[in-house]
Design a protein around this motif. Structure first.
Motif, PDB file in Angstrom:
ATOM      1  N   VAL A  74     -95.389 -19.150 -48.229  1.00 15.20           N
ATOM      2  CA  VAL A  74     -94.870 -20.349 -48.881  1.00 15.20           C
ATOM      3  C   VAL A  74     -93.348 -20.213 -48.908  1.00 15.20           C
ATOM      4  CG1 VAL A  74     -95.197 -21.935 -50.814  1.00 15.20           C
ATOM      5  CG2 VAL A  74     -96.955 -20.240 -50.298  1.00 15.20           C
ATOM      6  N   ILE A  75     -92.748 -20.177 -47.736  1.00 18.15           N
ATOM      7  CA  ILE A  75     -91.318 -19.961 -47.564  1.00 18.15           C
ATOM      8  C   ILE A  75     -90.812 -20.905 -46.482  1.00 18.15           C
ATOM      9  CG2 ILE A  75     -91.378 -17.543 -48.296  1.00 18.15           C
ATOM     10  CD1 ILE A  75     -91.427 -16.712 -45.379  1.00 18.15           C
ATOM     11  N   PRO A  76     -89.510 -21.135 -46.397  1.00 22.00           N
ATOM     12  CA  PRO A  76     -88.978 -22.014 -45.343  1.00 22.00           C
ATOM     13  C   PRO A  76     -89.313 -21.490 -43.949  1.00 22.00           C
ATOM     14  CG  PRO A  76     -87.319 -21.620 -47.034  1.00 22.00           C
ATOM     15  CD  PRO A  76     -88.456 -20.690 -47.332  1.00 22.00           C
ATOM     16  N   VAL A  77     -89.455 -22.407 -43.015  1.00 19.73           N
ATOM     17  CA  VAL A  77     -89.761 -22.028 -41.631  1.00 19.73           C
ATOM     18  C   VAL A  77     -88.693 -21.091 -41.071  1.00 19.73           C
ATOM     19  CG1 VAL A  77     -90.073 -22.906 -39.283  1.00 19.73           C
ATOM     20  CG2 VAL A  77     -91.068 -24.142 -41.195  1.00 19.73           C
ATOM     21  N   SER A  78     -87.451 -21.317 -41.464  1.00 18.63           N
ATOM     22  CA  SER A  78     -86.361 -20.492 -40.949  1.00 18.63           C
ATOM     23  C   SER A  78     -86.493 -19.034 -41.364  1.00 18.63           C
ATOM     24  CB  SER A  78     -85.015 -21.045 -41.439  1.00 18.63           C
ATOM     25  OG  SER A  78     -84.993 -21.112 -42.861  1.00 18.63           O
ATOM     26  N   GLU A  79     -87.274 -18.738 -42.417  1.00 21.95           N
ATOM     27  CA  GLU A  79     -87.454 -17.362 -42.874  1.00 21.95           C
ATOM     28  C   GLU A  79     -88.802 -16.772 -42.465  1.00 21.95           C
ATOM     29  OE1 GLU A  79     -86.859 -17.236 -47.068  1.00 21.95           O
ATOM     30  OE2 GLU A  79     -84.947 -18.303 -47.014  1.00 21.95           O
ATOM     31  N   THR A  80     -89.569 -17.551 -41.695  1.00 18.96           N
ATOM     32  CA  THR A  80     -90.955 -17.177 -41.420  1.00 18.96           C
ATOM     33  C   THR A  80     -91.092 -16.002 -40.464  1.00 18.96           C
ATOM     34  OG1 THR A  80     -91.803 -19.395 -41.872  1.00 18.96           O
ATOM     35  CG2 THR A  80     -93.108 -18.021 -40.394  1.00 18.96           C
ATOM     36  N   LEU A  81     -90.329 -16.012 -39.378  1.00 16.83           N
ATOM     37  CA  LEU A  81     -90.570 -15.058 -38.307  1.00 16.83           C
ATOM     38  C   LEU A  81     -90.434 -13.591 -38.731  1.00 16.83           C
ATOM     39  CD1 LEU A  81     -91.457 -15.014 -35.402  1.00 16.83           C
ATOM     40  CD2 LEU A  81     -89.065 -15.137 -34.708  1.00 16.83           C
ATOM     41  N   PRO A  82     -89.375 -13.182 -39.459  1.00 17.92           N
ATOM     42  CA  PRO A  82     -89.308 -11.777 -39.877  1.00 17.92           C
ATOM     43  C   PRO A  82     -90.482 -11.360 -40.741  1.00 17.92           C
ATOM     44  CG  PRO A  82     -87.181 -12.860 -40.174  1.00 17.92           C
ATOM     45  CD  PRO A  82     -88.155 -13.930 -39.856  1.00 17.92           C
ATOM     46  N   VAL A  83     -90.956 -12.262 -41.595  1.00 19.02           N
ATOM     47  CA  VAL A  83     -92.101 -11.948 -42.452  1.00 19.02           C
ATOM     48  C   VAL A  83     -93.370 -11.806 -41.611  1.00 19.02           C
ATOM     49  CG1 VAL A  83     -93.515 -12.756 -44.382  1.00 19.02           C
ATOM     50  CG2 VAL A  83     -91.033 -13.096 -44.420  1.00 19.02           C
ATOM     51  N   LEU A  84     -93.541 -12.686 -40.624  1.00 22.33           N
ATOM     52  CA  LEU A  84     -94.705 -12.570 -39.745  1.00 22.33           C
ATOM     53  C   LEU A  84     -94.691 -11.258 -38.973  1.00 22.33           C
ATOM     54  CD1 LEU A  84     -95.059 -16.185 -38.258  1.00 22.33           C
ATOM     55  CD2 LEU A  84     -96.625 -15.044 -39.844  1.00 22.33           C
ATOM     56  N   SER A 100     -92.663 -27.014 -47.355  1.00 25.57           N
ATOM     57  CA  SER A 100     -92.186 -28.381 -47.467  1.00 25.57           C
ATOM     58  C   SER A 100     -91.344 -28.680 -46.231  1.00 25.57           C
ATOM     59  CB  SER A 100     -91.327 -28.553 -48.727  1.00 25.57           C
ATOM     60  OG  SER A 100     -92.094 -28.347 -49.888  1.00 25.57           O
ATOM     61  N   PRO A 101     -91.404 -29.908 -45.705  1.00 28.42           N
ATOM     62  CA  PRO A 101     -90.619 -30.232 -44.508  1.00 28.42           C
ATOM     63  C   PRO A 101     -89.133 -29.984 -44.726  1.00 28.42           C
ATOM     64  CG  PRO A 101     -92.215 -31.959 -44.972  1.00 28.42           C
ATOM     65  CD  PRO A 101     -92.233 -31.026 -46.150  1.00 28.42           C
ATOM     66  N   GLU A 102     -88.473 -29.431 -43.691  1.00 25.11           N
ATOM     67  CA  GLU A 102     -87.037 -29.159 -43.745  1.00 25.11           C
ATOM     68  C   GLU A 102     -86.340 -29.925 -42.631  1.00 25.11           C
ATOM     69  OE1 GLU A 102     -86.056 -24.752 -44.490  1.00 25.11           O
ATOM     70  OE2 GLU A 102     -87.926 -24.739 -43.353  1.00 25.11           O
ATOM     71  N   GLY A 103     -85.192 -30.526 -42.940  1.00 29.72           N
ATOM     72  CA  GLY A 103     -84.364 -31.139 -41.928  1.00 29.72           C
ATOM     73  C   GLY A 103     -84.979 -32.379 -41.311  1.00 29.72           C
ATOM     74  N   ARG A 108     -87.012 -29.986 -37.030  1.00 25.43           N
ATOM     75  CA  ARG A 108     -88.298 -29.317 -37.261  1.00 25.43           C
ATOM     76  C   ARG A 108     -89.003 -29.047 -35.945  1.00 25.43           C
ATOM     77  NH1 ARG A 108     -88.806 -33.213 -41.304  1.00 25.43           N
ATOM     78  NH2 ARG A 108     -90.610 -34.212 -40.336  1.00 25.43           N
ATOM     79  N   ALA A 109     -88.923 -29.988 -35.020  1.00 23.19           N
ATOM     80  CA  ALA A 109     -89.542 -29.789 -33.706  1.00 23.19           C
ATOM     81  C   ALA A 109     -88.943 -28.579 -33.004  1.00 23.19           C
ATOM     82  CB  ALA A 109     -89.397 -31.043 -32.857  1.00 23.19           C
ATOM     83  N   ASP A 110     -87.632 -28.447 -33.049  1.00 22.88           N
ATOM     84  CA  ASP A 110     -86.971 -27.291 -32.423  1.00 22.88           C
ATOM     85  C   ASP A 110     -87.414 -25.990 -33.083  1.00 22.88           C
ATOM     86  OD1 ASP A 110     -85.629 -28.918 -30.676  1.00 22.88           O
ATOM     87  OD2 ASP A 110     -83.780 -28.999 -31.854  1.00 22.88           O
ATOM     88  N   ALA A 111     -87.483 -26.006 -34.431  1.00 23.18           N
ATOM     89  CA  ALA A 111     -87.887 -24.801 -35.156  1.00 23.18           C
ATOM     90  C   ALA A 111     -89.318 -24.413 -34.808  1.00 23.18           C
ATOM     91  CB  ALA A 111     -87.746 -25.017 -36.660  1.00 23.18           C
ATOM     92  N   TYR A 112     -90.203 -25.408 -34.702  1.00 21.86           N
ATOM     93  CA  TYR A 112     -91.602 -25.118 -34.403  1.00 21.86           C
ATOM     94  C   TYR A 112     -91.767 -24.633 -32.971  1.00 21.86           C
ATOM     95  CZ  TYR A 112     -92.673 -27.610 -38.758  1.00 21.86           C
ATOM     96  OH  TYR A 112     -92.746 -28.004 -40.064  1.00 21.86           O
ATOM     97  N   THR A 113     -90.984 -25.201 -32.050  1.00 22.52           N
ATOM     98  CA  THR A 113     -91.047 -24.737 -30.662  1.00 22.52           C
ATOM     99  C   THR A 113     -90.610 -23.282 -30.564  1.00 22.52           C
ATOM    100  OG1 THR A 113     -90.626 -26.960 -29.818  1.00 22.52           O
ATOM    101  CG2 THR A 113     -90.174 -25.124 -28.329  1.00 22.52           C
ATOM    102  N   GLY A 114     -89.529 -22.937 -31.259  1.00 20.65           N
ATOM    103  CA  GLY A 114     -89.070 -21.549 -31.268  1.00 20.65           C
ATOM    104  C   GLY A 114     -90.091 -20.608 -31.867  1.00 20.65           C
ATOM    105  N   LEU A 115     -90.749 -21.046 -32.935  1.00 22.34           N
ATOM    106  CA  LEU A 115     -91.773 -20.214 -33.565  1.00 22.34           C
ATOM    107  C   LEU A 115     -92.950 -20.001 -32.622  1.00 22.34           C
ATOM    108  CD1 LEU A 115     -92.865 -18.752 -36.058  1.00 22.34           C
ATOM    109  CD2 LEU A 115     -93.721 -20.969 -36.885  1.00 22.34           C
ATOM    110  N   SER A 254     -95.937 -35.170 -35.327  1.00 23.23           N
ATOM    111  CA  SER A 254     -96.811 -34.020 -35.052  1.00 23.23           C
ATOM    112  C   SER A 254     -96.164 -32.990 -34.132  1.00 23.23           C
ATOM    113  CB  SER A 254     -98.119 -34.503 -34.413  1.00 23.23           C
ATOM    114  OG  SER A 254     -97.878 -35.081 -33.148  1.00 23.23           O
ATOM    115  N   PHE A 255     -95.026 -33.333 -33.508  1.00 17.63           N
ATOM    116  CA  PHE A 255     -94.287 -32.412 -32.644  1.00 17.63           C
ATOM    117  C   PHE A 255     -95.077 -32.046 -31.391  1.00 17.63           C
ATOM    118  CE2 PHE A 255     -93.432 -31.551 -37.148  1.00 17.63           C
ATOM    119  CZ  PHE A 255     -92.170 -32.116 -37.229  1.00 17.63           C
ATOM    120  N   HIS A 256     -95.910 -32.979 -30.918  1.00 20.17           N
ATOM    121  CA  HIS A 256     -96.633 -32.813 -29.666  1.00 20.17           C
ATOM    122  C   HIS A 256     -96.418 -34.072 -28.833  1.00 20.17           C
ATOM    123  CE1 HIS A 256     -98.981 -29.132 -30.494  1.00 20.17           C
ATOM    124  NE2 HIS A 256     -98.954 -29.539 -31.747  1.00 20.17           N
ATOM    125  N   PRO A 257     -96.472 -33.974 -27.493  1.00 22.60           N
ATOM    126  CA  PRO A 257     -96.277 -35.163 -26.663  1.00 22.60           C
ATOM    127  C   PRO A 257     -97.400 -36.165 -26.861  1.00 22.60           C
ATOM    128  CG  PRO A 257     -97.050 -33.319 -25.339  1.00 22.60           C
ATOM    129  CD  PRO A 257     -96.709 -32.764 -26.696  1.00 22.60           C
TER     130      PRO A 257
END
Length: 816
Positions: A74-84, A100-103, A108-115, A254-257
């Motif tokens: 339950v943390i921002p997407v930007s902080e997710t990867l190190p925790v994962l 909660s949605p950010e930006g 958000r699409a860019d962040a999700y693609t990177g994740l 939904s961040f999908h085509p």
């Protein structure tokens, strides 16, 4: 790249974890506290550890000394990867990402693609981000941020919208509707529909699955899982984004085509998924399909004591493809003093319960119908509950669906409650009830197509020669810098796949200008179309779409979607077999040549001669290719796996008899009837560990499932005699992949006459080789001690064979 965890292990950790770490940024986070409160209130078996990230965003290392298999972030997407990464290193199997949605949507699409890209280096699997969590009420597990807990029921609800989950749960508590599972899937950067449907398909407490969908994600995984799941329980979907404007909005959300909505309809028809148009219909259909038998056709008998209500129901029925039940003329005459029979049966406003009962009885005996809808509007002549009692009595004598519409409020409540308790779905409006029947018969129609698996039935030699010719032709054009084939090259390519290309119109008969072609959809890859008018398949035109590959039955089902086909059939004089074969050949070309980007065969003339045979002839053709800059492994692939022709080859028995070994096809069912007639009781016992009578083994319901194979999930090879006019199946071997796992179990059955001829050894050798090519890690089997022949074959191939004293069988295992 790190090896991903097995789906079975991940989904068990997600839905039934032993230990849960809830990871937040602050004790003041309302989402973090809501998850903890829901987990505590549900009082499930999972142990829960709350974790607050430190100032350096690190977790206390001692937390992973506990047995944790699910992490809820339950943390921002930007902080997710190190925790994962930290959870992955500690052996946590699954993570649920609640944020909660950010930006902006683009951010958000860019962040999700990177994740998504970073997750390929981790073994941990992820549901989300942007998930609202999940619940299993029957297992007392609520890992969500949704206020309240769902009631226990038999319907699984999956949604890509967290806000909709909140609303649906609130509504369900008021209406006392329960769920077996309730999950917000979020943006699906990792775990998608395919894994979730496979898990719910095996979930004993789930009897039907309803989905709010914004995007497909991995199309092939979804189609494969959904097609298998719909064999045992309904999958009902509402998909947002039917219009172009709404589709663009859904793609951003939904961040999908976004693909073509008509293609989605074609895909759903192909796999037996029922698509509805409203949230209310999701729940209506879940109820109806769990309580009523499916109709065998589209004819509905409508009885009503209100003429206007009957007209509304009849309009709703016929405008969506249904038809009124047929009542013979003599029956219409016999009912004249009790009912008026037109597009429905009008009982009159003065109809009492006796008239309802009498007319229902007459129609039951004489009418030709696939279901019945009884409509009641309140009158002073008879109470609603008296009519309900007669309808219940009638329904108990039926093997066809019975629906009801009790119009009104307080005055019909008792009757409505009686019908619902008796298992008769009851609707407040008659047009809604008729629409629900249309969903029912279309769903039944599509289910019957599930076993029509496409099969490319050419011999390997013929297919290989054709493919070699086509590859050489395309390569020469690409080397010349062409991404559009010349007219001559296009004509030669089409001719290789059985299409007639000529601009010379035959004499006599009648010609219809049509069009055929293909394009690549963003979600489903290659799609083919047939248009009953020239100048292409514009939306709203008389067109039909399908996913390749096709066989002739699937081609016919595709054509049935057009008004042109219905007109030709109504005239009763046109034979469209050659058109079906043309569609099959065209679909084969799209499957074998992924370099093809787009095809337009426009016009394609259908010449109908005096015999009534329709002969397709391509008058003009355009074929565009993907350029050389796109490598083969990046080309679009079919969303449905075609017949694996690469596993077809000839072989010889020890005595020199030639046979063909190939993957199974649905068309093999009649041959399996003959095959089973030549099996001894001992052979059957060795294969199934118990006796099965012949009539049970050759029942259509059983053999159709055995011959129907999703080649992504199961591989079955048959051995077929290659001499004479008739080919007989003399052996079969199967690899049955465990759901959500990288291992499979093998089984082999050889006709008694051909045992000890080397077939068993050759089949097992090929199954092991196929298992390696299909990405399996190991193959297993359980073998009876008496089956010494198979034990010997396993040792010969290299299996580790050990006696299992607990089960009194031998376990055979080979690592690949």
């Amino acid at each position: 790249m790190k090896k991903r965890r097995k789906n079975r292990e991940v989904l068990k950790a997600l839905f039934a974890p032993r230990g849960v770490a809830v990871i937040g940024s602050s004790w003041q986070s309302p989402l973090f506290l809501q998850v903890l409160n829901n987990l505590a209130a549900s009082r499930g078996k999972s142990r829960v550890w709350p974790v607050i990230l430190g100032p350096d965003r690190q977790m206390p290392p001692e937390i992973f000394a506990n047995e944790i298999d699910l992490a809820i972030l339950v943390i921002p997407v930007s902080e997710t990867l190190p925790v994962l990464r930290r959870c992955d290193a500690a052996g946590v199997a699954a993570a649920l990402l609640i944020q909660s949605p950010e930006g902006t949507s683009l951010q958000r699409a860019d962040a999700y693609t990177g994740l998504r890209e970073e997750l390929t280096d981790l073994s941990i699997r992820v549901l989300g981000p942007n998930s609202a969590g999940l619940m299993l009420p029957g297992e007392k597990f609520n890992a969500s941020v949704i206020p309240g807990t769902a009631l226990t029921g038999s319907v699984a609800f999956l949604s890509q919208s967290g806000a909709l989950c909140n609303a649906i749960l609130d509504w369900s508590l008021r209406e006392q509707i329960g769920f077996s599972a309730f999950a917000s899937v979020g943006a699906m950067v990792d775990i998608g529909w395919g894994e979730l449907l496979t898990w719910l398909g095996d979930h004993a407490a789930t009897r039907s699955i309803i989905i709010y969908m914004e995007s497909i994600g991995e199309a092939r995984a979804f189609l494969s899982a959904a097609r298998e799941t719909t064999l045992s329980k309904p999958v009902i979907v509402i998909k947002a984004g039917r219009t172009e404007t709404a589709a663009r909005a859904m793609a951003a959300h939904s961040f999908h085509p976004a693909g073509d909505d008509a293609v989605l309809d074609a895909a759903f028809r192909r796999i037996g998924v029922l698509r509805v148009e409203s949230i209310a219909e999701l729940f209506y259909m879940a109820e109806v399909l769990s309580r009523q038998p499916l109709p065998s056709g589209n004819r509905l008998m409508i009885l009503s004591n209100s003429g206007s209500a009957g007209v509304l129901a009849a309009d709703s029925l016929t405008t969506r493809g249904g038809a009124p039940g047929h009542v013979p003329d003599e029956t219409v005459a016999a009912l004249r003093d009790r009912a008026l029979v037109t597009g429905f049966v009008d009982l009159g406003e003065d109809a009492d319960a006796g008239r309802y009962s009498e007319v229902l009885g007459v129609l039951q005996a004489d009418a030709d119908t696939d279901g019945t809808l009884v409509v009641y509007a309140p009158t002073i002549f008879t109470p609603a509950e008296d009519v309900a009692d007669e309808v219940i009595r009638f329904a108990h004598s039926q093997q066809k669906p019975v629906l009801a519409s009790w119009i009104g409020g307080n005055s019909v409540q008792k009757g409505t409650a009686m019908l619902e308790r008796a298992g008769i779905p009851t609707f407040p409006y008659p047009d809604t009830a008729a629409k629900i029947f249309n969903y029912m018969w279309r769903y039944a129609y599509n289910l019957r197509a599930l076993y029509e698996t496409p099969a490319l039935v050419d011999s390997e030699e013929k297919a290989g020669e054709r493919r070699a010719f086509a590859d050489e032709l395309l390569q020469k054009e690409l080397e010349l810098g062409k991404e559009a084939l010349s007219a001559d090259a296009a004509a030669r390519l089409l001719a290789a796949y059985g299409l007639d290309v000529s601009d010379e119109k035959p004499a006599g008969g009648q010609s219809y200008p049509c069009a055929m072609g293909s394009f690549v959809d963003a979600e489903f890859g290659p799609v083919l179309y047939f248009s009953a008018t020239a100048q292409g398949p514009a939306p709203g035109s008389d067109r039909a779409l399908a996913l390749p590959p096709l066989n002739t039955t699937l081609a016919r089902r595709m054509l049935e979607q057009t008004r042109f086909y219905q007109q030709m059939q109504a005239e009763g004089r046109v034979d469209l077999n050659k058109l079906e074969q043309t569609l099959v050949g065209f679909s084969r070309m799209l499957v074998e040549l992924p370099r093809i980007h787009e095809v337009k065969l426009d016009p394609l003339f259908l010449h109908i001669g005096e015999s009534g045979e329709a002969r397709p002839q391509v008058a003009a053709c355009q074929i565009r290719l993907f350029g050389k800059e796109i490598p083969d492994n990046r080309l679009p692939r079919p969303a449905i796996r075609p017949y694996p022709i690469q596993y077809v080859s000839e072989w010889r028995l020890r005595d020199g008899t030639p046979v063909l070994i190939r993957p199974i096809r649905p068309e093999d069912e009649p041959k399996f009837v003959v095959f089973h007639r030549h099996l001894s009781d001992q052979s059957v016992y060795f294969r199934y560990f118990h006796t099965i009578q012949l009539d049970q083994r050759i029942a259509h319901e059983r053999l159709s499932r055995i011959c129907f194979v999703d080649y992504d999930r199961e591989m079955a090879l048959v051995v077929e005699t290659a001499t004479g006019d008739e080919q007989d199946i003399i052996a079969v071997g199967r690899l049955i992949r465990a759901h959500g796992d990288d291992e499979a179990e093998f089984a082999i059955l050889v006709a008694d006459k051909y045992q000890r001829s080397g077939i068993g050894t050759e089949l097992l050798r090929r199954l092991v080789a196929i298992g390696g090519r299909e990405g399996l890690a190991r193959i297993t089997a359980k073998i009876l001690p008496e089956n010494s022949g198979m034990l010997q074959v396993c040792r010969k191939i290299g299996f580790d064979v050990r006696f299992n004293a607990d089960e009194e069988v031998y376990d055979a295992v080979i690592a690949l």
